[in-house]
Write an enzyme that holds these catalytic residues in place. Structure first.
Site, PDB file in Angstrom:
ATOM      1  N   SER A 113       0.842  -1.190   0.000  1.00 50.16           N
ATOM      2  CA  SER A 113       0.000   0.000   0.000  1.00 50.16           C
ATOM      3  C   SER A 113       0.878   1.240   0.000  1.00 50.16           C
ATOM      4  CB  SER A 113      -0.916  -0.007   1.237  1.00 50.16           C
ATOM      5  OG  SER A 113      -1.870   1.026   1.170  1.00 50.16           O
ATOM      6  N   ASP A 114       0.385   2.289  -0.620  1.00 54.12           N
ATOM      7  CA  ASP A 114       1.109   3.554  -0.651  1.00 54.12           C
ATOM      8  C   ASP A 114       0.098   4.686  -0.669  1.00 54.12           C
ATOM      9  OD1 ASP A 114       4.005   4.552  -0.953  1.00 54.12           O
ATOM     10  OD2 ASP A 114       2.877   5.800  -2.346  1.00 54.12           O
TER      11      ASP A 114
END
Length: 192
Positions: free
Chosen positions: A68-69
Site C-alpha cells: 500500500s502507498d
C-alpha cells in the site's frame, strides 16, 4: 492456510491489518519511491503499492502479499513527508481551509493461487482554518514528520478536519480495510 504478509514497516498499517483478526507477518520493502517521468499521481501510488507487494512476494513466494502507498495532493502538488518542523508548518499553513486529496493505492499479490489485484481509493479532506497556534500545538503533540502532508488522521489530526469525503475511512491511515476485505475474499482468504 495461506500466509498473509504486509509489505510495510508502518505501525499504523500493521495496527489496521490486525483489526481483521487474521494472522500476518510484516516485511519492510526497500523500493525506490521516486516518480517516473510523466507518471500521474494515480499511476504512481498504484505502481508503488504493487512494487512493495512484489518485493515481499519475491522473498516469500508462498505468501499472499499486501502493498500500500499513499500520497496527499493539494492543488495538484504532491505533499510529501515534511521531515522537519519548518516544512510541516509550511504544509499545514498551505492546507488551512483547503481541500486535500489523499490517493491510496493497495495491491494484493499471490502466486498460489495466481492473483493480482491493485486498486486506488480516493479520500478528500477539507481542513479547518488553522491558526498558527493550532498548527504549533498539533506539531508539538504529534510530530507528524514522517506522514504525507504532515497529517495523521488516526490520532490528533482529526481535530484539523472540517469535512471528510470517502468510501473507506481507513484509507487515510494508509490501508483501506473495506477494499482489502473484498480483495482478500477474492484470493480465497475471507475475513469472516
Amino acid at each position: 492456510m495461506q500466509k498473509l504478509l504486509l509489505a510495510s514497516s508502518s505501525i499504523y498499517r500493521q495496527e489496521l491489518l490486525s483489526r481483521l483478526k487474521i494472522p500476518f507477518g510484516c516485511f519492510s520493502p526497500d523500493i525506490d519511491e521516486k516518480p517516473k517521468n510523466g507518471e500521474s499521481i494515480e499511476a504512481l501510488v498504484l505502481r508503488l503499492s504493487k512494487e512493495k507487494a512484489k518485493a515481499a512476494l519475491n522473498q516469500y513466494p508462498d505468501a499472499t502479499c499486501i502493498g500500500s502507498d499513499e500520497l496527499a495532493v493539494l492543488n495538484n502538488e504532491v505533499l510529501g513527508k515534511p521531515l522537519t518542523h519548518e516544512n510541516a508548518t509550511q504544509q499545514l499553513s498551505a492546507m488551512s481551509g483547503q481541500k486535500v486529496d489523499f490517493y491510496t493505492g493497495i495491491c494484493v499479490l499471490s502466486t498460489h493461487p495466481a492473483f493480482e489485484d491493485c486498486r486506488l481509493v480516493m479520500t478528500s479532506v477539507t481542513f479547518r482554518k488553522l491558526s498558527p497556534s493550532m498548527i504549533e500545538n498539533y506539531l508539538q503533540k504529534e510530530k507528524p514528520y514522517q506522514s504525507a502532508g504532515s497529517f495523521k488522521s488516526e490520532t490528533l489530526g482529526s481535530a484539523l478536519i472540517e469535512k471528510f469525503h470517502g468510501d473507506d475511512p481507513t484509507a487515510m491511515i494508509g490501508l483501506p480495510l473495506i477494499t482489502l476485505c473484498d480483495m482478500l475474499e477474492k484470493v480465497g482468504m475471507a475475513v469472516i
